[in-house]
Structure formats: C-alpha cells, structure tokens
Design a protein around this motif. Structure first.
Motif, PDB file in Angstrom:
ATOM      1  N   GLY A   1     -40.513  49.560  -1.549  1.00 41.85           N
ATOM      2  CA  GLY A   1     -39.386  50.472  -1.712  1.00 41.85           C
ATOM      3  C   GLY A   1     -38.034  49.812  -1.587  1.00 41.85           C
ATOM      4  N   GLY A   2     -38.014  48.493  -1.349  1.00 44.05           N
ATOM      5  CA  GLY A   2     -36.742  47.787  -1.235  1.00 44.05           C
ATOM      6  C   GLY A   2     -36.282  47.687   0.206  1.00 44.05           C
ATOM      7  N   ALA A   3     -34.992  47.905   0.443  1.00 49.93           N
ATOM      8  CA  ALA A   3     -34.431  47.776   1.783  1.00 49.93           C
ATOM      9  C   ALA A   3     -33.145  48.575   1.879  1.00 49.93           C
ATOM     10  CB  ALA A   3     -34.170  46.309   2.114  1.00 49.93           C
ATOM     11  N   THR A   4     -32.811  48.954   3.118  1.00 46.31           N
ATOM     12  CA  THR A   4     -31.600  49.720   3.387  1.00 46.31           C
ATOM     13  C   THR A   4     -30.798  49.041   4.484  1.00 46.31           C
ATOM     14  OG1 THR A   4     -32.690  51.806   2.797  1.00 46.31           O
ATOM     15  CG2 THR A   4     -30.679  51.957   4.115  1.00 46.31           C
ATOM     16  N   ALA A   5     -29.511  48.838   4.236  1.00 43.28           N
ATOM     17  CA  ALA A   5     -28.608  48.288   5.245  1.00 43.28           C
ATOM     18  C   ALA A   5     -27.715  49.397   5.769  1.00 43.28           C
ATOM     19  CB  ALA A   5     -27.764  47.163   4.639  1.00 43.28           C
TER      20      ALA A   5
ATOM     21  N   HIS B   1     -28.577  51.150  -0.060  1.00 42.79           N
ATOM     22  CA  HIS B   1     -29.993  50.926  -0.389  1.00 42.79           C
ATOM     23  C   HIS B   1     -30.110  50.122  -1.677  1.00 42.79           C
ATOM     24  CE1 HIS B   1     -34.315  51.627  -0.627  1.00 42.79           C
ATOM     25  NE2 HIS B   1     -34.142  51.871  -1.916  1.00 42.79           N
ATOM     26  N   GLN B   2     -31.069  49.203  -1.695  1.00 46.07           N
ATOM     27  CA  GLN B   2     -31.396  48.444  -2.893  1.00 46.07           C
ATOM     28  C   GLN B   2     -32.897  48.564  -3.144  1.00 46.07           C
ATOM     29  OE1 GLN B   2     -29.938  46.623  -5.236  1.00 46.07           O
ATOM     30  NE2 GLN B   2     -27.896  46.077  -4.516  1.00 46.07           N
ATOM     31  N   ALA B   3     -33.266  48.951  -4.358  1.00 43.83           N
ATOM     32  CA  ALA B   3     -34.676  49.055  -4.712  1.00 43.83           C
ATOM     33  C   ALA B   3     -35.311  47.677  -4.748  1.00 43.83           C
ATOM     34  CB  ALA B   3     -34.826  49.744  -6.074  1.00 43.83           C
ATOM     35  N   GLY B   4     -36.626  47.638  -4.547  1.00 39.00           N
ATOM     36  CA  GLY B   4     -37.356  46.382  -4.612  1.00 39.00           C
ATOM     37  C   GLY B   4     -37.658  45.984  -6.050  1.00 39.00           C
ATOM     38  N   TYR B   5     -38.291  44.826  -6.204  1.00 34.40           N
ATOM     39  CA  TYR B   5     -38.664  44.320  -7.521  1.00 34.40           C
ATOM     40  C   TYR B   5     -40.162  44.529  -7.741  1.00 34.40           C
ATOM     41  CZ  TYR B   5     -34.116  42.040  -7.229  1.00 34.40           C
ATOM     42  OH  TYR B   5     -32.767  41.792  -7.097  1.00 34.40           O
ATOM     43  N   ALA B   6     -40.526  44.999  -8.940  1.00 29.85           N
ATOM     44  CA  ALA B   6     -41.930  45.224  -9.275  1.00 29.85           C
ATOM     45  C   ALA B   6     -42.563  43.898  -9.670  1.00 29.85           C
ATOM     46  CB  ALA B   6     -42.048  46.227 -10.417  1.00 29.85           C
ATOM     47  N   VAL B   7     -43.488  43.399  -8.845  1.00 28.70           N
ATOM     48  CA  VAL B   7     -44.164  42.127  -9.105  1.00 28.70           C
ATOM     49  C   VAL B   7     -45.644  42.266  -8.782  1.00 28.70           C
ATOM     50  CG1 VAL B   7     -42.106  40.716  -8.643  1.00 28.70           C
ATOM     51  CG2 VAL B   7     -43.667  41.293  -6.764  1.00 28.70           C
ATOM     52  N   ASN B   8     -46.411  41.293  -9.211  1.00 27.53           N
ATOM     53  CA  ASN B   8     -47.836  41.262  -8.903  1.00 27.53           C
ATOM     54  C   ASN B   8     -48.025  40.745  -7.479  1.00 27.53           C
ATOM     55  OD1 ASN B   8     -50.692  41.295  -9.370  1.00 27.53           O
ATOM     56  ND2 ASN B   8     -50.607  39.075  -9.632  1.00 27.53           N
ATOM     57  N   VAL B   9     -48.621  41.556  -6.614  1.00 25.28           N
ATOM     58  CA  VAL B   9     -48.772  41.209  -5.202  1.00 25.28           C
ATOM     59  C   VAL B   9     -50.088  40.461  -4.977  1.00 25.28           C
ATOM     60  CG1 VAL B   9     -48.951  42.093  -2.850  1.00 25.28           C
ATOM     61  CG2 VAL B   9     -47.379  43.176  -4.474  1.00 25.28           C
TER      62      VAL B   9
ATOM     63  N   ASN C   1     -34.495  41.127  -1.135  1.00 25.33           N
ATOM     64  CA  ASN C   1     -35.580  41.717  -1.926  1.00 25.33           C
ATOM     65  C   ASN C   1     -36.222  40.685  -2.847  1.00 25.33           C
ATOM     66  OD1 ASN C   1     -35.431  44.322  -0.875  1.00 25.33           O
ATOM     67  ND2 ASN C   1     -33.924  45.000  -2.378  1.00 25.33           N
ATOM     68  N   ALA C   2     -35.406  39.822  -3.429  1.00 27.13           N
ATOM     69  CA  ALA C   2     -35.934  38.802  -4.340  1.00 27.13           C
ATOM     70  C   ALA C   2     -36.812  37.802  -3.591  1.00 27.13           C
ATOM     71  CB  ALA C   2     -34.790  38.089  -5.050  1.00 27.13           C
ATOM     72  N   CYS C   3     -36.363  37.359  -2.414  1.00 30.55           N
ATOM     73  CA  CYS C   3     -37.181  36.426  -1.630  1.00 30.55           C
ATOM     74  C   CYS C   3     -38.496  37.063  -1.207  1.00 30.55           C
ATOM     75  CB  CYS C   3     -36.406  35.945  -0.403  1.00 30.55           C
ATOM     76  SG  CYS C   3     -35.142  34.709  -0.773  1.00 30.55           S
ATOM     77  N   GLY C   4     -38.452  38.336  -0.835  1.00 35.87           N
ATOM     78  CA  GLY C   4     -39.681  39.043  -0.491  1.00 35.87           C
ATOM     79  C   GLY C   4     -40.616  39.153  -1.679  1.00 35.87           C
ATOM     80  N   ALA C   5     -40.061  39.466  -2.854  1.00 36.92           N
ATOM     81  CA  ALA C   5     -40.870  39.608  -4.069  1.00 36.92           C
ATOM     82  C   ALA C   5     -41.490  38.280  -4.481  1.00 36.92           C
ATOM     83  CB  ALA C   5     -40.008  40.155  -5.203  1.00 36.92           C
ATOM     84  N   LEU C   6     -40.748  37.198  -4.353  1.00 36.99           N
ATOM     85  CA  LEU C   6     -41.286  35.882  -4.688  1.00 36.99           C
ATOM     86  C   LEU C   6     -42.379  35.470  -3.702  1.00 36.99           C
ATOM     87  CD1 LEU C   6     -37.898  34.205  -5.570  1.00 36.99           C
ATOM     88  CD2 LEU C   6     -39.836  34.400  -7.140  1.00 36.99           C
ATOM     89  N   SER C   7     -42.213  35.862  -2.442  1.00 35.24           N
ATOM     90  CA  SER C   7     -43.182  35.498  -1.414  1.00 35.24           C
ATOM     91  C   SER C   7     -44.556  36.107  -1.672  1.00 35.24           C
ATOM     92  CB  SER C   7     -42.677  35.947  -0.032  1.00 35.24           C
ATOM     93  OG  SER C   7     -43.668  35.775   0.948  1.00 35.24           O
ATOM     94  N   VAL C   8     -44.602  37.371  -2.087  1.00 33.89           N
ATOM     95  CA  VAL C   8     -45.891  38.065  -2.204  1.00 33.89           C
ATOM     96  C   VAL C   8     -46.680  37.649  -3.435  1.00 33.89           C
ATOM     97  CG1 VAL C   8     -44.997  40.071  -0.967  1.00 33.89           C
ATOM     98  CG2 VAL C   8     -44.953  40.063  -3.481  1.00 33.89           C
TER      99      VAL C   8
ATOM    100  N   PHE D   1     -34.131  34.656 -11.005  1.00 34.18           N
ATOM    101  CA  PHE D   1     -35.082  35.763 -10.810  1.00 34.18           C
ATOM    102  C   PHE D   1     -34.350  37.096 -10.748  1.00 34.18           C
ATOM    103  CE2 PHE D   1     -37.212  38.772  -8.020  1.00 34.18           C
ATOM    104  CZ  PHE D   1     -38.513  38.793  -8.506  1.00 34.18           C
ATOM    105  N   ILE D   2     -33.266  37.137  -9.974  1.00 34.81           N
ATOM    106  CA  ILE D   2     -32.504  38.384  -9.829  1.00 34.81           C
ATOM    107  C   ILE D   2     -31.945  38.832 -11.163  1.00 34.81           C
ATOM    108  CG2 ILE D   2     -30.443  39.413  -8.786  1.00 34.81           C
ATOM    109  CD1 ILE D   2     -30.970  37.615  -6.328  1.00 34.81           C
ATOM    110  N   GLU D   3     -31.358  37.907 -11.909  1.00 34.78           N
ATOM    111  CA  GLU D   3     -30.787  38.251 -13.214  1.00 34.78           C
ATOM    112  C   GLU D   3     -31.873  38.747 -14.173  1.00 34.78           C
ATOM    113  OE1 GLU D   3     -27.685  38.473 -14.264  1.00 34.78           O
ATOM    114  OE2 GLU D   3     -27.015  38.003 -12.237  1.00 34.78           O
ATOM    115  N   ALA D   4     -33.034  38.129 -14.128  1.00 34.39           N
ATOM    116  CA  ALA D   4     -34.120  38.504 -15.037  1.00 34.39           C
ATOM    117  C   ALA D   4     -34.706  39.866 -14.704  1.00 34.39           C
ATOM    118  CB  ALA D   4     -35.222  37.455 -14.993  1.00 34.39           C
ATOM    119  N   HIS D   5     -34.500  40.338 -13.468  1.00 35.54           N
ATOM    120  CA  HIS D   5     -35.078  41.610 -13.042  1.00 35.54           C
ATOM    121  C   HIS D   5     -34.039  42.700 -12.844  1.00 35.54           C
ATOM    122  CE1 HIS D   5     -38.426  38.894 -12.230  1.00 35.54           C
ATOM    123  NE2 HIS D   5     -39.203  39.951 -12.199  1.00 35.54           N
ATOM    124  N   ARG D   6     -32.824  42.478 -13.324  1.00 30.20           N
ATOM    125  CA  ARG D   6     -31.808  43.521 -13.202  1.00 30.20           C
ATOM    126  C   ARG D   6     -32.231  44.754 -13.994  1.00 30.20           C
ATOM    127  NH1 ARG D   6     -27.272  42.451 -10.562  1.00 30.20           N
ATOM    128  NH2 ARG D   6     -26.555  40.296 -10.359  1.00 30.20           N
TER     129      ARG D   6
END
Length: 317
Positions: free
Chosen positions: A226-230, A238-246, A278-285, A303-308
């Motif tokens: 679901g992303g993260a909230t500051a 709030h920023q939504a997360g990135y849809a990636v293969n986990v 969010n990008a670092c988390g998405a790359l990690s999984v 990665f961020i630019e490609a997933h905007r």
C-alpha cells in the motif's frame, strides 16, 4: 567535520534463505528444497548496505563473532564501502543466524541472536564527537531500555546529529506508551502499519494516522504494497507503492528506511523521500535476501521514472 553521512547502530547476522520447503522433515527423514542461499541479515545491516549502495558514506556499529559468518558480514560490508571500524569481534558467542523458510509466501523464521545479544546502544565512541551527521538506531525494547534510548538520543541531538529509528516489533506485547516521548526526540521515526495500530490502540489505519497527526509526531508508517505515509509536523503525505513481482519480503522495510533516509540526507521533499523509500522496498522484494536487490542512485531514479503513474490529465505523479 563529519566523516560519514550516517552511523548505523544495530543488529548484523546472516540469513539462510530456504526456498520451496513445503513441509519440515519428520525425525529421521530428509527432504530436498529448490534452493538455499546465504545473505547478510539484520535490520540495521540491511539498512546500512542499502544506504551505502545508494552512495552515502556509512559506518556501522555492531557485534559479530570470531567465526566464518562474522567474517562474511564484514566482507560484505567492506565490499559495499561501509567502514567497519566500530564493529566488535566477540569471543563470547557465535554470529547470529536466521533461517528464513519459504520467503516467497508466508515466511517462517528460526533465529539465533548470537552476538547481537551483546550489543549495547551506548556507542563505544565519544557521543560528543560522533563522526557522522546522522545516526540510525534499531533495537528499541520498550520499558526494558527506554531510559537508555532517551538519554542517548538526547545526547546525539545535543551534538548536532539528526537521528532516525526503526521501532521494530515488540515481541513482549507490552507496546510501551513511553514510545511517544521517544518520538519527540527522533527526526524520522519508522514503524510499519501493524506497529502503528498497536502503539496507538486503533483498529484502522486512518484512525492511527490521525492520532499521530494530532500528537504532532514525525513518523513514517510503512504499509507494504500500500506504499507509505509520512506524518510530519501535522501534515499527512501518502505515496502509493510500486506494483512488482514479489520474491522475498525479508528486509523490505529496512530497505525502505534506507531509501527514505537517502532522500532525507539529500534535502529532498517528503514526497521524494517516500518515493525513494517505496522504490527501495520494491527493488528489495524482487530478489532473495534483504539487500540483494539494492541498487545505486542512478538506477533507483531510473526505476522511479519508469514506474511513474500518469493521471487522467496526462500528468506524471
């Protein structure tokens, strides 16, 4: 003059990741699995490795054993450019080890704390001359070490250092209310949504976030896919997360922390810090091991630019 961008204080161990273990063997039996791989583990270690790979100058304080696993951790740190001068080699125990079973599904862990149990939050360096402009802490244990954390954090702040902390899961079930006093002293206080719900006593995230906003806490809540909230100075972003293969969620939260702090130390906006996290988390999984998917800053921004996301008005966000 600060030598490092960040001094990371906390746990370092090894993770043995076991893939395709559908059932544990009965006594006397042997089973074969799809794969096993060894990685550096521990929330602080994964944070430090990810931050270093992004290009920040990092030093690490922790405890490892006089064994192969301890040397493996140090070698991985040094390959990433992390200064290990503050890492203690202990003769009292072996380096910590976690066995992660089926990380691609509902993970199970078998863990041995090892030398991590020897780590004290009081740095064995001069608190009035910390060689970094930022300190990242882990290992908060509620009432068991709350007073110690308050004292150390206040000393760090007095020396002109910014501080972040990942509160972590409370395995005692205490959910110590004094944590809100500690939040007052921390520049960036990380927790996940389950931890936020426990500490605030709320049942839904909207209520928990509102309570944190009303308390004027500077908190970043990680919400997985679901992303993260500051919640910063009463403003909620709030920023939504990135849809990636986990593939493996181990260390995703610690990788998020590193991305956020990289942006924070670079003077970026809250929105940009959340995007980095969010990008670092998405790359990690997307790979096995907590820091295996970590990348350098150019690849992170690519990665961020490609997933905007493009909204209906044709605007990138």
């Amino acid at each position: 003059m600060k030598t490092y961008d960040a001094l990371v204080i906390g746990d370092a161990n090894v993770d043995l990741v076991v893939v395709g273990c559908n059932a544990l063997p009965l006594p006397g039996q042997e089973i074969f699995v799809e794969d096993m791989s060894l990685h550096v583990g521990g929330g602080a270690a994964i944070f430090g490795l990810t931050l270093a790979k992004l290009g920040k100058a990092v030093a690490f304080k922790g405890v490892v054993g006089q064994d192969y696993y301890g040397q493996y951790v140090l070698d991985q740190f040094r390959q990433a450019g992390i200064d290990t001068s503050y890492v203690k080699r202990s003769d009292l125990g072996a380096t910590g080890l976690s066995i992660a079973i089926n990380p691609e599904r509902d993970r199970s862990f078998i863990s041995y704390a090892g030398t991590n149990a020897e780590l004290q939050i009081d740095p064995f360096i001069d608190l009035d001359a910390v060689p970094a402009r930022h300190v990242h802490l882990t290992g908060y244990r509620g009432s068991r070490n709350h007073t110690q954390f308050m004292r150390i954090v206040r000393r760090l702040k007095e020396s002109g250092v910014t501080v972040s902390l990942d509160v972590g899961w409370d395995d005692t079930g205490e959910w110590y209310p004094g944590v809100f006093d500690l939040m007052e002293e921390i520049d960036v206080f990380f927790m996940n949504e389950t931890e936020a719900l426990h500490y605030t006593g709320c049942t839904v995230m909207e209520e928990s976030i509102e309570q944190l906003r009303e308390r004027r806490k500077n908190v970043v809540v990680k919400q997985g896919a679901g992303g993260a909230t500051a919640i910063i100075n009463g403003t909620v972003t709030h920023q939504a997360g990135y849809a990636v293969n986990v593939v493996d969620t181990t260390g995703a939260g610690d990788s998020f922390n590193a991305g956020y702090i990289d942006g924070y130390l670079s003077g970026l906006s809250v929105e940009e810090c959340l995007a980095y996290g969010n990008a670092c988390g998405a790359l990690s999984v997307q790979d096995y091991g907590g820091s295996t998917g970590a990348v350098d800053l150019p690849r992170l921004t690519t990665f961020i630019e490609a997933h905007r996301v493009i909204d209906n008005g044709g605007n990138a966000k």
